[in-house]
Design an enzyme around this catalytic site. Structure first.
Site, PDB file in Angstrom:
ATOM      1  N   HIS A  46       0.836  -1.204   0.000  1.00 47.55           N
ATOM      2  CA  HIS A  46       0.000   0.000   0.000  1.00 47.55           C
ATOM      3  C   HIS A  46       0.870   1.254   0.000  1.00 47.55           C
ATOM      4  O   HIS A  46       1.972   1.266   0.580  1.00 47.55           O
ATOM      5  CB  HIS A  46      -0.905   0.026   1.228  1.00 47.55           C
ATOM      6  N   GLU A  48       0.654   4.043   1.617  1.00 45.68           N
ATOM      7  CA  GLU A  48       0.990   4.578   2.939  1.00 45.68           C
ATOM      8  C   GLU A  48       2.155   3.818   3.564  1.00 45.68           C
ATOM      9  O   GLU A  48       3.045   4.423   4.169  1.00 45.68           O
ATOM     10  CB  GLU A  48      -0.224   4.490   3.887  1.00 45.68           C
ATOM     11  N   CYS A  76      -6.984   2.312   4.638  1.00 47.31           N
ATOM     12  CA  CYS A  76      -7.665   1.096   5.081  1.00 47.31           C
ATOM     13  C   CYS A  76      -7.300   0.834   6.549  1.00 47.31           C
ATOM     14  O   CYS A  76      -6.453   1.534   7.111  1.00 47.31           O
ATOM     15  CB  CYS A  76      -7.230  -0.083   4.205  1.00 47.31           C
ATOM     16  N   CYS A  79      -3.457   0.337   7.093  1.00 44.92           N
ATOM     17  CA  CYS A  79      -2.673   1.566   6.978  1.00 44.92           C
ATOM     18  C   CYS A  79      -2.991   2.542   8.106  1.00 44.92           C
ATOM     19  O   CYS A  79      -2.089   3.195   8.636  1.00 44.92           O
ATOM     20  CB  CYS A  79      -2.899   2.202   5.616  1.00 44.92           C
TER      21      CYS A  79
END
Length: 142
Positions: A46, A48, A76, A79
């Site tokens: 991801h 992040e 999400c 994260c």
């Protein structure tokens, strides 16, 4: 947020879901990343998490106090948890995520009784951020 959008465009060019993230401390970008789940074949790919890892390396510490994280899509739960654990002071989100969002889309982890709560700003350049997502998913449907 414009720099996060640049990262999201890199993800789009790589065939990834177009999410980008930058982390800033004292006016300087210390971390940047974009989604790489398909490229890396990893659920951990991801934007992040990529930006957090880079910021940790830049500071030589896992604590990202004094930092602001800019991300084109609401984080999400994974994260958001990493943001909490890293002690990022400020989170700025572009588009909302009503499917997996953990900063208000489905739930808000930042409002729970953890020992730390970042400041949260939502909807920054929301239309531009959402347009990238829409274009990506329309392309998949074709």
């Amino acid at each position: 947020m414009r720099l996060a959008l640049e990262q999201a465009r890199l993800a789009l060019a790589a065939g990834e879901v177009p999410v980008g993230c930058v982390i800033v401390k004292d006016g300087e970008v210390i971390g940047a990343g974009y989604n790489r789940r398909e490229t890396d074949k990893s659920v951990l790919g991801h934007a992040e998490l990529m930006a957090i890892r880079q910021a940790e390396q830049a500071l030589g510490d896992w604590r990202l106090t004094g930092c602001a994280l800019y991300v084109t899509l609401e984080p999400c739960p994974m994260c958001a948890g990493a943001i909490l654990n890293a002690r990022v002071d400020t989170v700025v989100c572009g588009a909302s995520d009503c499917t997996f969002g953990a900063c208000g889309g489905v739930m808000n982890l930042f409002e729970e009784a953890f020992g730390f709560r970042p400041k949260l700003y939502k909807g920054v350049l929301e239309e531009e951020c959402a347009a990238l997502m829409t274009a990506f998913f329309q392309g998949l449907r074709k």
